[in-house]
Design a protein around this motif. Structure first.
Motif, PDB file in Angstrom:
ATOM      1  N   LYS A   1      44.762  50.227  28.516  1.00  0.00           N
ATOM      2  CA  LYS A   1      43.706  49.292  28.901  1.00  0.00           C
ATOM      3  C   LYS A   1      43.530  49.321  30.414  1.00  0.00           C
ATOM      4  O   LYS A   1      44.426  49.742  31.166  1.00  0.00           O
ATOM      5  CB  LYS A   1      44.043  47.884  28.437  1.00  0.00           C
ATOM      6  CG  LYS A   1      45.130  47.197  29.243  1.00  0.00           C
ATOM      7  CD  LYS A   1      45.067  45.695  29.077  1.00  0.00           C
ATOM      8  CE  LYS A   1      45.974  45.003  30.083  1.00  0.00           C
ATOM      9  NZ  LYS A   1      45.789  43.551  30.114  1.00  0.00           N
ATOM     10  N   GLN A   2      42.398  48.879  30.872  1.00  0.00           N
ATOM     11  CA  GLN A   2      42.143  48.793  32.297  1.00  0.00           C
ATOM     12  C   GLN A   2      42.677  47.465  32.836  1.00  0.00           C
ATOM     13  O   GLN A   2      42.653  46.454  32.145  1.00  0.00           O
ATOM     14  CB  GLN A   2      40.646  48.914  32.577  1.00  0.00           C
ATOM     15  CG  GLN A   2      40.093  50.302  32.251  1.00  0.00           C
ATOM     16  CD  GLN A   2      38.619  50.425  32.621  1.00  0.00           C
ATOM     17  OE1 GLN A   2      38.001  49.458  33.037  1.00  0.00           O
ATOM     18  NE2 GLN A   2      38.082  51.619  32.458  1.00  0.00           N
ATOM     19  N   ILE A   3      43.148  47.495  34.073  1.00  0.00           N
ATOM     20  CA  ILE A   3      43.659  46.288  34.714  1.00  0.00           C
ATOM     21  C   ILE A   3      42.895  46.059  36.016  1.00  0.00           C
ATOM     22  O   ILE A   3      42.226  46.972  36.521  1.00  0.00           O
ATOM     23  CB  ILE A   3      45.173  46.389  34.993  1.00  0.00           C
ATOM     24  CG1 ILE A   3      45.500  47.628  35.829  1.00  0.00           C
ATOM     25  CG2 ILE A   3      45.940  46.418  33.680  1.00  0.00           C
ATOM     26  CD1 ILE A   3      46.968  47.737  36.210  1.00  0.00           C
ATOM     27  N   ASN A   4      43.003  44.858  36.577  1.00  0.00           N
ATOM     28  CA  ASN A   4      42.195  44.514  37.752  1.00  0.00           C
ATOM     29  C   ASN A   4      42.983  44.543  39.056  1.00  0.00           C
ATOM     30  O   ASN A   4      42.620  43.894  40.014  1.00  0.00           O
ATOM     31  CB  ASN A   4      41.538  43.141  37.560  1.00  0.00           C
ATOM     32  CG  ASN A   4      42.567  42.033  37.398  1.00  0.00           C
ATOM     33  OD1 ASN A   4      43.771  42.269  37.514  1.00  0.00           O
ATOM     34  ND2 ASN A   4      42.095  40.831  37.125  1.00  0.00           N
ATOM     35  N   PHE A   5      44.098  45.297  39.079  1.00  0.00           N
ATOM     36  CA  PHE A   5      44.812  45.497  40.336  1.00  0.00           C
ATOM     37  C   PHE A   5      45.333  46.940  40.384  1.00  0.00           C
ATOM     38  O   PHE A   5      45.604  47.536  39.333  1.00  0.00           O
ATOM     39  CB  PHE A   5      45.969  44.503  40.502  1.00  0.00           C
ATOM     40  CG  PHE A   5      47.023  44.571  39.422  1.00  0.00           C
ATOM     41  CD1 PHE A   5      48.024  45.537  39.436  1.00  0.00           C
ATOM     42  CD2 PHE A   5      47.022  43.650  38.378  1.00  0.00           C
ATOM     43  CE1 PHE A   5      48.989  45.598  38.453  1.00  0.00           C
ATOM     44  CE2 PHE A   5      47.988  43.700  37.378  1.00  0.00           C
ATOM     45  CZ  PHE A   5      48.970  44.675  37.420  1.00  0.00           C
TER      46      PHE A   5
ATOM     47  N   PRO B   1      37.359  50.475  39.275  1.00  0.00           N
ATOM     48  CA  PRO B   1      36.221  50.827  38.422  1.00  0.00           C
ATOM     49  C   PRO B   1      35.420  49.582  38.082  1.00  0.00           C
ATOM     50  O   PRO B   1      35.933  48.461  38.105  1.00  0.00           O
ATOM     51  CB  PRO B   1      36.874  51.417  37.161  1.00  0.00           C
ATOM     52  CG  PRO B   1      38.296  51.658  37.527  1.00  0.00           C
ATOM     53  CD  PRO B   1      38.632  50.698  38.606  1.00  0.00           C
ATOM     54  N   GLY B   2      34.150  49.779  37.753  1.00  0.00           N
ATOM     55  CA  GLY B   2      33.318  48.646  37.357  1.00  0.00           C
ATOM     56  C   GLY B   2      33.715  48.145  35.987  1.00  0.00           C
ATOM     57  O   GLY B   2      33.814  48.908  35.022  1.00  0.00           O
ATOM     58  N   LEU B   3      33.981  46.838  35.870  1.00  0.00           N
ATOM     59  CA  LEU B   3      34.387  46.225  34.616  1.00  0.00           C
ATOM     60  C   LEU B   3      33.442  45.084  34.285  1.00  0.00           C
ATOM     61  O   LEU B   3      33.087  44.291  35.152  1.00  0.00           O
ATOM     62  CB  LEU B   3      35.810  45.670  34.716  1.00  0.00           C
ATOM     63  CG  LEU B   3      36.948  46.674  34.878  1.00  0.00           C
ATOM     64  CD1 LEU B   3      38.254  45.927  35.074  1.00  0.00           C
ATOM     65  CD2 LEU B   3      37.046  47.587  33.687  1.00  0.00           C
ATOM     66  N   SER B   4      33.039  45.029  33.052  1.00  0.00           N
ATOM     67  CA  SER B   4      32.283  43.866  32.605  1.00  0.00           C
ATOM     68  C   SER B   4      33.241  42.709  32.416  1.00  0.00           C
ATOM     69  O   SER B   4      34.441  42.906  32.301  1.00  0.00           O
ATOM     70  CB  SER B   4      31.572  44.182  31.282  1.00  0.00           C
ATOM     71  OG  SER B   4      32.528  44.322  30.248  1.00  0.00           O
ATOM     72  N   PRO B   5      32.740  41.463  32.382  1.00  0.00           N
ATOM     73  CA  PRO B   5      33.641  40.317  32.215  1.00  0.00           C
ATOM     74  C   PRO B   5      34.540  40.430  31.009  1.00  0.00           C
ATOM     75  O   PRO B   5      35.673  39.989  31.025  1.00  0.00           O
ATOM     76  CB  PRO B   5      32.684  39.121  32.120  1.00  0.00           C
ATOM     77  CG  PRO B   5      31.438  39.576  32.831  1.00  0.00           C
ATOM     78  CD  PRO B   5      31.338  41.041  32.560  1.00  0.00           C
ATOM     79  N   LYS B   6      34.027  41.031  29.955  1.00  0.00           N
ATOM     80  CA  LYS B   6      34.820  41.084  28.722  1.00  0.00           C
ATOM     81  C   LYS B   6      35.933  42.119  28.801  1.00  0.00           C
ATOM     82  O   LYS B   6      36.807  42.152  27.956  1.00  0.00           O
ATOM     83  CB  LYS B   6      33.911  41.393  27.529  1.00  0.00           C
ATOM     84  CG  LYS B   6      32.976  40.245  27.182  1.00  0.00           C
ATOM     85  CD  LYS B   6      32.213  40.542  25.905  1.00  0.00           C
ATOM     86  CE  LYS B   6      31.310  39.370  25.525  1.00  0.00           C
ATOM     87  NZ  LYS B   6      30.550  39.632  24.293  1.00  0.00           N
ATOM     88  N   THR B   7      35.875  43.005  29.801  1.00  0.00           N
ATOM     89  CA  THR B   7      36.930  44.016  29.897  1.00  0.00           C
ATOM     90  C   THR B   7      37.914  43.702  31.004  1.00  0.00           C
ATOM     91  O   THR B   7      38.727  44.531  31.358  1.00  0.00           O
ATOM     92  CB  THR B   7      36.322  45.415  30.156  1.00  0.00           C
ATOM     93  OG1 THR B   7      35.637  45.374  31.415  1.00  0.00           O
ATOM     94  CG2 THR B   7      35.378  45.811  29.065  1.00  0.00           C
ATOM     95  N   SER B   8      37.815  42.502  31.565  1.00  0.00           N
ATOM     96  CA  SER B   8      38.757  42.133  32.618  1.00  0.00           C
ATOM     97  C   SER B   8      40.152  42.013  32.041  1.00  0.00           C
ATOM     98  O   SER B   8      40.344  41.881  30.836  1.00  0.00           O
ATOM     99  CB  SER B   8      38.338  40.816  33.267  1.00  0.00           C
ATOM    100  OG  SER B   8      38.311  39.788  32.306  1.00  0.00           O
TER     101      SER B   8
END
Length: 604
Positions: A196-200, A232-239
């Motif tokens: 999964k993608q992460i925000n850090f 990378p660009g993430l939509s709110p639902k993929t945060s």
């Protein structure tokens, strides 16, 4: 006849709770499905090139097969480019954990499972690796060269180990997780889970493994991190979602909420006091305690917030005789321990394995890496009835800290694997802890004379049932003689890689004569084990269940057949690299004794 309504009411309440938990799980599953659907739609900017990095170094791990003074079969082999891949087979240049299969759970030294261990926590070992540059992960590849399938969880950490200043916050996020599954192949593979993608950004990864379904040791060669320098660009639902939400399966509640509760200061004065507690007032105190005994630790913390009656029950020290904090290693902090401290006056089994990593727990808060002399002093003073202490791989613990362990006179199990315990402190422990039944001294490299230690064990530890002397560098036939003459109850003895023991001195035959209760005997990599030793075991140790003679050149099929015929309970026989036992002999023995797992491995 007493009314049945109170019990019906209790059962109805629990049924309602189950329904609510299932509903929340279903909702979380929909969110996860949505996440998995949307993640592939993310696209990196053409200017944001993907970086590919091999691990720079190994910074922490729970165990390894190799020694502390060598590179063979050690976790340090995971650093850098591949040494073996894409070749398959048993190679010393790979990283190998200490155990595999279910054999270690079936031997006398196996610990009883801790109560309240969440069913979704199944990790047995871990290794942490750093990379040169922090990136937002897009892929993680694990190069497995022998018996793949052990990796069950991959996590990323927000902290940069190479930063000169400590981080304000440390977060762990699960990139991928899965329950243990059987891989029906032993060949090399490049394991590429969908993360999964992460925000850090991260340059610190943690691999957790479970080897219980493997037929032999798994071997890892390298770890590759793919990622972007820019987010990378993430939509709110993929945060990024909560790490514990990812790991919970089926009916398992989100433990993170419970641990957040544990990390907040909580006052029972804020609880509402109802005029009465319904049918709970009619239930015996012991019955409520028995019901609560089935809750996990986070659930117990949640329930403590409902009313004063249940708060009283949830804070009862009897609920914390067994305290397993290992499943919550990523969330446990000083505040957690402060919250639990008044409840732990009766604790007898305490598991702090893996906790305190990256500074989550300080020395003052304890009042693993956070563990030091002060911590052990507090344990010895606050937990005088402690029976089980596992300090496995606490290699940062200073030698003088072990003096405090001698104060725990009620200890029945002590694990000092890969610690820096020194001879003087260990002799003191053995002198005062005469109730010991299980003792692990594997890979304790600071002990100068293991014969002296073995002599003290034989003199003081008459109740000892299991002893791990894995890779003890200087024990001789004299120490074995003292040990065998004093510890007649021994059922398990690990002398793997003890190269100073020689069969010609009669030490192995003496063991067979004086320790008839042996159920597990590991003589791994001792080249001198011979047919005479095997015949002595066949004649005297008929209860034997596990025998490892990997690497001997002096044992043939005839003595093994005699052993298998005498030891009816034998389930594991490792004859890997035994030059006189070829594949044909193994097939013939397997045909005659189909209930025994006979392991044979060759160098590729």
């Amino acid at each position: 006849m007493p009314p049945v309504f109170p019990m019906l009411t209790v059962l109805t309440m629990f049924y309602y709770i189950c329904l609510r938990r299932r509903a929340r799980t279903a909702a979380r599953g929909e969110m996860m499905d949505s996440h998995r659907t949307l993640a592939p739609n993310s696209r990196a900017s053409p200017l944001n090139a993907e970086l590919v990095q091999y691990a720079k170094e190994v910074v922490d791990f729970s165990s390894h097969y190799g020694s502390e003074n060598s590179m063979s079969y050690t976790m340090w082999n995971l650093a850098g480019v591949p040494n073996v891949f894409p070749s398959s087979g048993d190679f010393t240049q790979t990283a190998v954990f200490r155990t595999y299969g279910t054999w270690w759970d079936q031997c006398p030294s196996a610990s009883l499972p801790f109560k309240r261990t969440p069913p979704n926590f199944q990790s047995q070992d871990y290794v942490e690796l750093t990379f040169e540059q922090q990136v937002y992960p897009t892929a993680v590849h694990v190069l497995e060269t022998y018996h793949p399938g052990a990796v069950i969880r991959i996590l990323a950490c927000s902290a940069n180990p190479y930063s000169p200043s400590p981080p304000a916050e440390v977060r762990w996020e699960i990139l991928w997780s899965e329950r243990p599954t059987k891989v029906n192949a032993s060949q090399a593979r490049q394991f590429k889970p969908c993360i999964k993608q992460i925000n850090f950004p991260t340059n610190l990864l943690r691999l957790e493994v479970n080897s219980s379904l493997l037929d032999y040791y798994t071997e890892l060669d390298a770890v590759v991190l793919h990622g972007m320098e820019d987010k990378p660009g993430l939509s709110p639902k993929t945060s990024s979602m909560d790490m514990n939400g990812l790991e919970n399966d089926d009916d398992e509640e989100n433990d993170d909420c419970g641990m957040d509760t544990l990390n907040k200061k909580f006052s029972s004065a804020a609880l509402r006091e109802w005029p009465n507690n319904g049918y709970f007032d009619k239930l015996p105190y012991e019955l409520i305690q028995l019901i609560l005994n089935h809750l996990t630790l986070p659930d117990l913390c949640r329930l403590a917030q409902t009313c004063k009656l249940l708060n009283q029950h949830c804070c009862d020290p009897l609920q914390y005789i067994h305290l397993n904090l290992q499943p919550y290693w990523a969330k446990l902090s000083d505040t957690s321990l402060e919250f639990l401290q008044p409840r732990c006056t009766l604790v007898q089994w305490l598991n702090l394995s893996w906790t305190g990593n990256r500074g989550f727990i300080s020395v003052s808060g304890f009042s693993s890496h956070f563990l030091n002399e002060t911590c052990l002093e507090v344990i010895s003073e606050m937990c005088p009835n402690l029976q089980d202490l596992n300090l496995s791989s606490c290699d940062k613990l200073p030698p003088q800290a072990f003096n405090h362990v001698a104060k725990l006179c009620s200890l029945k199990r002590l694990v000092l694997y890969r610690t820096k315990v020194e001879q003087t402190a260990l002799l003191s422990i053995l002198n005062f802890c005469s109730e010991l039944q299980h003792l692990s001294l594997g890979s304790c490299v600071m002990i100068e004379d293991y014969d002296v230690i073995a002599s003290m064990i034989g003199a003081k530890c008459k109740k000892l049932r299991t002893l791990d002397l894995w890779r003890c560098k200087n024990i001789t036939e004299n120490g074995i003689a003292e040990l065998a003459s004093g510890c007649h109850l021994l059922e398990e003895l690990d002398l793997g890689w003890c190269s100073t023991l020689q069969s010609s001195t009669g030490c192995f035959a003496r063991l067979a004569h004086q320790l008839p209760n042996l159920r597990k005997l590991f003589l791994t990599a001792n080249r001198s084990v011979c047919d005479t030793d095997i015949e002595e075991l066949a004649g005297n140790c008929t209860r034997l269940q596990q025998l490892d003679i990997l690497g001997t050149r002096m044992v043939g099929p005839a003595s093994l057949r005699k052993l298998l015929g005498s030891c009816k309970d034998l389930s594991l026989l490792d004859v890997s690299f035994c030059s006189q036992v070829d594949n044909r002999a193994v097939l013939e023995l397997n045909a005659s004794f189909p209930n025994v797992f006979i392991k044979k491995s060759f160098t590729q």
